[in-house]
Design an enzyme around this catalytic site. Structure first.
Site, PDB file in Angstrom:
ATOM      1  N   ASP A  82       1.186  -1.165  -0.465  1.00 17.67           N
ATOM      2  CA  ASP A  82       0.106   0.058   0.200  1.00 17.67           C
ATOM      3  C   ASP A  82       0.854   1.267  -0.283  1.00 17.67           C
ATOM      4  OD1 ASP A  82      -2.314   1.807   0.336  1.00 17.67           O
ATOM      5  OD2 ASP A  82      -2.600   1.277   1.965  1.00 17.67           O
ATOM      6  N   GLU A 137      -6.437  -2.261  -6.540  1.00 22.71           N
ATOM      7  CA  GLU A 137      -6.594  -0.347  -6.747  1.00 22.71           C
ATOM      8  C   GLU A 137      -7.169  -0.324  -8.141  1.00 22.71           C
ATOM      9  OE1 GLU A 137      -5.901   2.815  -5.775  1.00 22.71           O
ATOM     10  OE2 GLU A 137      -5.172   2.415  -3.469  1.00 22.71           O
ATOM     11  N   SER A 153      -7.508  28.795  15.029  1.00 23.70           N
ATOM     12  CA  SER A 153      -7.551  27.593  16.104  1.00 23.70           C
ATOM     13  C   SER A 153      -9.028  27.229  15.352  1.00 23.70           C
ATOM     14  CB  SER A 153      -7.317  27.837  17.466  1.00 23.70           C
ATOM     15  OG  SER A 153      -8.416  29.520  17.326  1.00 23.70           O
TER      16      SER A 153
END
Ligand SMILES: *[C@@H]1O[C@H](CO)[C@@H](O)[C@H](O)[C@H]1NC(C)=O
Ligand SMILES: *[C@@H]1O[C@H](CO)[C@@H](O)[C@H](O)[C@H]1NC(C)=O
Ligand SMILES: *[C@@H]1O[C@H](CO)[C@@H](O)[C@H](O)[C@H]1NC(C)=O
Ligand SMILES: *[C@@H]1O[C@H](CO)[C@@H](O)[C@H](O)[C@H]1NC(C)=O
Ligand SMILES: *[C@@H]1O[C@H](CO)[C@@H](O)[C@H](O)[C@H]1NC(C)=O
Ligand SMILES: *[C@@H]1O[C@H](CO)[C@@H](O)[C@H](O)[C@H]1NC(C)=O
Length: 583
Positions: free
Chosen positions: A232, A250, A268
């Protein structure tokens, strides 16, 4: 003598310095003790309440609180306890309150030309410049000890210098943390591909977990090498050859599936800043609520794994309340091939100018990686700061245009062809004052005495408010701040509409917090639940959840090309690969 006094200050300073280093105040002046004073006032206010609740002395209450903290914080807390003990033994907290006790400790003081900064309401005598008189009569009274007098004289305490500098050990730790955190990249990242394997310290809470930290060509978001025939390489958990077709999984499940990653450039709010309400609610303090302090610090008080843009899990901790949904999570439900392809580059205090540098910590290779959906989302800091002349420190529309265009041009050099950039407008932060000002703050729950307005005023007075413009009792100023925010949103919209880019298409959407609140209320919720309980400023867990749903709906109905098509192989992927390696 000097060292003895410095040590405890340094210790409480460590906590404060960690908090301050991370507190999303983009730019402040800091007077009268600033964040140290705020920290002291909060701690001693809690000590006072806990002492009353348990019918015990303040020293016993502070000892109890220290006992609740994890090991790493014991030295710091006990240092503060030792330092404060004479003041606590002299009953200054009982006879007065945390405001007076912190001034006696000289962690709060009154700078020349300033008014005293106080948390507790109804102290007319003290507020009208009388704190010095109170301290003086206290100092002269026979009831206080020699040690207390020495502390009140503030001998040897270098309070005004940077607290991180006052201690060699502290300085090293602070520098280490700041160095790593300021890079905004994973600390444990052996192959230096910007994706790590630990959760915190800009690891997998922030960016998809690296599935091979020894190979820099293996990371989330790349187009798979050799179609992941054997291993992977894009970390989405899909690899190997399908025996039924002889082709790779895939190819069978992900080829032409409109794979897209999510990249967030934000502040934030986007990183999801959250200080648990339990930490400042006297009746809820316990070892249990402080179990995870270290992790919270290592994530800069942010919770990107639960955020509205890159969140991927529901929390099981009882110091966060609400469910998680996000743009990334929905994209994975739509197409499981997108698994782990997210990057939260949210930084506390970020504003448009700073994002230009912060953006360099993102990872996307135009040649080898899949297209991305970038959210450029700065909802407040360009109009928010802690300065008394707050308006002079706001970004202007001209600056906003220049800064954002420069960021978009940079993105054009980094994004694979076929990407999308969604620029959001700024929030109308007036909702904060409307929803919160008169509600009781967690600090005031026990005695029903401290409201959000009192907390906002204390932070403003100390010039450490995250947003003087909106967290102000001056309605004219709040209106002005929102008008500027609307002007900046307009500037962003113009930049999007009047520029073309090679590798992505830009979009503009409003950050429509009022509609999101309305949708929450329609579901039976209350408006104030959309705001963080401690800071009274950031969007809460529920707000992140609702915003994700709101934005997704907008994309689905107005810009479906951005989210791509539904992958018909999702069930087959789940059957073959389960949770695809998790997070
Ligand atoms: C609190 O403790 C003191 C002595 O420690 C005791 O005299 C008093 O009765 C206690 N009060 C309550 C309400 O328990
Ligand atoms: C931060 O990044 C710079 C440049 O990429 C690098 O030289 C420096 O070592 C990094 N600092 C830390 C603490 O990782
Ligand atoms: C969180 O829990 C809710 C309700 O069980 C669920 O619908 C949702 O998918 C979960 N979110 C995540 C990110 O797992
Ligand atoms: C602030 O704006 C609101 C809504 O536009 C308006 O109703 C109110 O009168 C304004 N207040 C002040 C003090 O200008
Ligand atoms: C309120 O804010 C406005 C705009 O900054 C300012 O002109 C005015 O003097 C302020 N009013 C008070 C009472 O401070
Ligand atoms: C917003 O823009 C308008 C039009 O350019 C301008 O008249 C107004 O003064 C601006 N307001 C603020 C608060 O910057």
């Amino acid at each position: 003598m000097e060292r003895k006094l410095l040590l405890p200050i340094g210790s409480v300073g460590l906590l404060v310095c960690l908090l301050v280093a991370q507190f999303p105040v983009p730019s402040t002046a800091d007077v009268n003790g600033g964040t140290t004073c705020a920290g002291c006032t909060i701690i001693l206010s809690l000590v006072d309440q806990v002492a009353e609740m348990n019918n015990e002395s303040a020293v016993d209450a502070l000892t109890r609180l220290c006992g609740y903290l994890p090991d790493q914080f014991q030295t710091a807390c006990k240092g503060f306890l030792d330092f404060a003990t004479p003041i606590l033994l002299d009953l200054i907290l009982e006879k007065y309150n945390a405001d007076v006790a912190c001034h006696a400790l000289t962690l709060c003081y009154v700078d020349p030309g300033q008014q005293a900064c106080l948390l507790y309401p109804n102290q007319q005598q003290i507020r009208s410049g009388g704190i010095r008189a109170v301290l003086k009569s206290l100092y002269q009274s026979k009831e206080i000890s020699k040690q207390t007098k020495q502390i009140m004289m503030g001998k040897g305490v270098g309070l005004k210098s940077d607290i991180c500098d006052s201690l060699p050990g502290l300085k090293g730790l602070c520098e280490w943390l700041e160095g790593h955190i300021n890079n905004h990249t994973a600390v444990s990242d052996i192959d230096q591909d910007k994706f790590g394997i630990t959760e915190t310290l800009r690891g997998s809470h922030w960016r998809g977990k690296d599935c091979d930290d020894f190979d820099k060509t293996v990371y989330p978001g790349r187009r798979p090498k050799n179609n992941d025939e054997e291993t992977d390489s894009d970390c989405n958990g899909i690899y190997g050859v399908n025996p039924a077709t002889g082709k790779t999984f895939e190819e069978d499940y992900c080829a032409n599936s409109d794979h897209r990653g999510v990249l967030l450039l934000s502040d934030s709010a986007g990183a999801h800043f959250h200080i648990p309400g339990e930490w400042m609610t006297a009746s809820k303090l316990s070892a249990d609520v402080f179990k995870h302090v270290l992790m919270v610090v290592e994530d800069e008080f942010d919770w990107p794994e639960l955020s509205g843009t890159t969140g991927y899990m529901n929390t099981t901790w009882d110091i966060v309340h609400g469910l998680t949904d996000s743009l990334y999570y929905k994209l994975v439900q739509r197409n499981r091939c997108n698994h782990r392809d997210f990057q939260n580059i949210g930084v506390n205090g970020a504003r448009a100018e700073k994002i230009n540098t912060i953006a360099h910590s993102m990872s996307r290779d135009p040649n080898t990686d899949h297209p991305a959906i970038v959210m450029y989302s700065l909802i407040g800091n360009d109009v928010c700061n802690g300065h008394p002349d707050t308006i002079a420190h706001m970004t202007t529309p001209e600056q906003m245009k220049a800064y954002s265009l420069s960021s978009l041009k940079y993105l054009d050099t980094r994004l694979p062809k076929g990407s999308f950039v969604i620029v959001t407008g700024m929030a109308d932060g007036r909702v904060l004052y409307e929803l919160m000002a008169n509600r009781i703050h967690p600090l005031g729950q026990y005695n029903q005495d401290i409201t959000y307005k009192h907390v906002y005023d204390l932070l403003s007075c100390l010039q450490v408010s995250p947003c003087n413009g909106w967290m102000s009792s001056n309605e004219t100023l709040r209106n002005y701040t929102s008008e500027r925010a609307a002007n900046l949103s307009k500037a962003l919209e113009e930049v999007v509409q009047s520029n073309k880019f090679m590798n992505f298409k830009p979009y503009y959407i409003d950050y429509d917090i009022r509609t999101v609140i309305k949708e929450w209320e329609d579901m039976g919720g209350e408006g104030w639940q959309m705001v963080e309980p401690i800071d009274g400023f950031h969007p809460s867990q529920d707000a992140n959840y609702m915003t994700a749903k709101h934005v997704w709906k907008q994309l689905e109905t107005t810009y479906p090309e951005i989210i791509g098509k539904v992958n018909p192989n999702n069930d087959a992927i789940y059957k073959q690969f389960g949770d695809q390696g998790g997070y």
